[in-house]
Design an enzyme around this catalytic site. Structure first.
Site, PDB file in Angstrom:
ATOM      1  N   CYS A 149      13.700  11.768   5.975  1.00  0.00           N
ATOM      2  CA  CYS A 149      13.716  11.332   7.387  1.00  0.00           C
ATOM      3  C   CYS A 149      15.109  11.421   7.994  1.00  0.00           C
ATOM      4  CB  CYS A 149      13.166   9.923   7.504  1.00  0.00           C
ATOM      5  SG  CYS A 149      13.831   8.824   6.265  1.00  0.00           S
ATOM      6  N   GLU A 194      10.369   2.079  10.110  1.00  0.00           N
ATOM      7  CA  GLU A 194      11.312   3.159   9.765  1.00  0.00           C
ATOM      8  C   GLU A 194      10.554   4.454   9.982  1.00  0.00           C
ATOM      9  OE1 GLU A 194      14.362   2.713   9.015  1.00  0.00           O
ATOM     10  OE2 GLU A 194      14.405   0.589   8.516  1.00  0.00           O
ATOM     11  N   LYS A 233       0.851  -1.196   0.000  1.00  0.00           N
ATOM     12  CA  LYS A 233       0.000   0.000   0.000  1.00  0.00           C
ATOM     13  C   LYS A 233       0.882   1.239   0.000  1.00  0.00           C
ATOM     14  CE  LYS A 233      -1.632   2.938   2.845  1.00  0.00           C
ATOM     15  NZ  LYS A 233      -1.717   4.156   2.031  1.00  0.00           N
ATOM     16  N   GLU A 248      10.215  16.842  14.545  1.00  0.00           N
ATOM     17  CA  GLU A 248      10.547  16.697  13.133  1.00  0.00           C
ATOM     18  C   GLU A 248       9.700  17.676  12.324  1.00  0.00           C
ATOM     19  OE1 GLU A 248       9.310  13.026  11.138  1.00  0.00           O
ATOM     20  OE2 GLU A 248      11.373  12.928  10.427  1.00  0.00           O
TER      21      GLU A 248
END
Ligand code: NAD
Length: 466
Positions: free
Chosen positions: A280, A246, A171, A374
């Site tokens: 990331c 992750e 997906k 973040e």
């Protein structure tokens, strides 16, 4: 040109989805709709998991070298689409074309080639006393991926899982599903056995949640936000399914007193702004020794000014838009709330599209929101430190631990790199290695992707006593 797709991929065939509902895919540089893809449902996930289960035994029992040969064919078919891949990611994500060619197309091709080669090597077995230790595929894998490196993140999972002998239900992100279709086109052309790779596009709460909670999915491999990773882990916990995560990062680029300052700042700014900061592993905190601090702030502000925003398909553009209006607004929120000295961020940006000017803050407090959360946009925070111990303390003052950089004389920089609580560190600009283990400490994730460590993630270990 319409990029719309109206089918999902099940058991080796393009198939009508169970619902007529669709999801629009937007071009974030123009705010135009590029096309639509099916909004998959839980019923589609059921069909895809059944296809993956039916294919599992045959694929698991196919010798690894033969699986590697199939991956080699997939690589060939995907490489033939490299131009389309770069263009598609340029359109659906807004990555400038040059970066799209090198990273968004080039990196997944290198990773796929690496897995085809790895599968060609003899299987990893060892003898411990009277035991033969062998490695076997985990089973049916649900792969759920984000939008920022939309093909790389898919290939890092799919290539490793297939090499290991697992079958996959994929997906992709609903924001960037089109490039995943190119991978499945290539798989179809390469003759992957039916059911080995299945594609169900759709939203996270519907298709993603159905995969994460599916009783017949043996492992969920997820890349995305820490919040979603947590939800997926909860869903998988009920049936003790394996989870690989992750997640996010807030990586530090440590510039020691004896660093090559100009190079450290130039590479550091480039790293922080890659893919409009939607990376990331981005080094979003630049930690600078007090002896270099003022010079570093000036160099970073000047470097940021050279990151021209604009049409991703223009040669001169170095910074594309953010992926969506929501992402742009989120990043602007961080900038508006920042309690620090802004030294870059006033450059003009196009009226249309989800652009944010390259932004640099100095004198950022290590505990502040800007240094802890973040941002996922082109925003760099500069922080001063007194000595190496202080730098390590600030770098490790994070709930994340994904990546990092250290600059200084090689031995001293390596000593600092060893002390960082993070899954990867580049010393003096050491280049990205697509065969090295990739993954996070702390809330940056569980498990490793890429190369042999990535393969092992999709394997069980069995001891046979004789
Ligand atoms: P996200 O978590 O919102 O979405 C990622 C994927 O999860 C998408 O496919 C989404 O549809 C799906 N999803 C959403 N809710 C779900 C649910 N309840 N159940 C199952 N699936 C669900 O993340 P994003 O916004 O697409 O990506 C940005 C984030 O991902 C950033 O935080 C970034 O740091 C992180 N990220 C990490 C890595 C890494 O390798 N560590 C790589 C890329 C992105």
């Amino acid at each position: 040109m319409t990029l719309s797709r109206d089918t999902i991929y099940l058991a080796g065939a393009w198939t009508a989805p169970s619902s007529a509902e669709t999801i629009p895919v937007e071009n974030p540089a123009t705010e135009e709709i590029l096309g639509h893809v099916p909004a998959g449902t839980a019923a589609d996930v059921d069909r895809a998991v059944a296809a993956a289960r039916a294919a599992f035994t045959g694929w698991a029992e196919t010798p690894m070298a033969e699986r590697g040969a199939v991956l080699g064919k997939l690589h060939e078919a995907l490489a033939a689409r490299a131009g389309d891949i770069a263009r598609t990611v340029g359109l659906e994500l807004g990555t400038p074309l040059k970066v799209a060619k090198a990273v968004q197309a080039g990196l997944p091709l290198a990773v796929l080639r690496g897995y085809a080669d790895l599968a060609a090597q003899p299987a990893r077995e060892e003898t411990i006393g009277n035991s033969l230790v062998v490695h076997e595929p985990v089973g049916v894998v649900g792969a759920i991926t984000p939008w920022n490196y939309p093909l790389h993140q898919v290939v890092a999972k799919v290539a490793a899982a297939l090499a290991a002998g697992c079958t996959v239900v994929l997906k992709p992100s609903e924001l960037t599903p089109l490039v995943a279709y190119l991978l499945v086109d290539a798989a179809d052309e390469a003759g992957l056995p039916p059911g080995v790779l299945n594609l169900v596009p759709g939203t996270g709460p519907v298709v993603g949640a159905a995969i994460a909670g599916h009783p017949d999915v043996d492992m969920v491999s997820f890349t995305g936000s820490t919040a979603t990773g947590r939800a997926i882990t909860h869903a998988a916990a009920d049936r003790i399914a394996r989870v690989a995560l992750e997640l996010g990062g807030k990586s530090a680029n440590v510039i020691l007193a004896d660093a090559d300052l100009a190079k450290a700042v130039k590479v550091g700014v480039g790293n922080a702004f890659l893919n409009s900061g939607q990376t990331c592993t981005a080094w979003t905190r630049m930690l600078v020794h007090r002896s270099h601090y003022d010079a570093a702030v000036e160099l970073a502000a000047t470097a940021a000014a050279a990151y021209t925003t604009g049409d991703p398909f223009d040669e001169g553009t170095r910074l594309g838009p953010l992926v969506s209006a929501a992402q742009r607004d989120r990043v602007r929120g961080f900038i508006a709330r920042a309690d620090a000295r802004r030294v870059a961020g006033d450059a003009p940006v196009p009226d249309k599209g989800y652009f944010v000017a390259p932004t640099v803050f100095a004198d950022v407090h290590p505990d502040s929101e800007l240094a802890q959360e973040e941002v996922f946009g082109p925003v760099l925070s500069i922080i001063r430190f007194e000595d190496d111990d202080h730098a390590v303390e600030i770098a490790n003052n994070s709930k994340y631990g994904l990546a990092g950089g250290v600059w200084g004389t090689p031995e001293r920089a390596l000593a600092v790199a060893r002390r960082l609580r993070t899954g990867a560190v580049d010393v003096n600009g050491g280049s990205f290695n697509p065969l090295a283990p990739f993954g996070g400490y702390k809330q940056s994730g569980i498990g490793r992707e890429l190369g042999p460590y990535g393969l092992a993630e999709f394997q069980q270990t069995k001891a046979i006593q004789r």
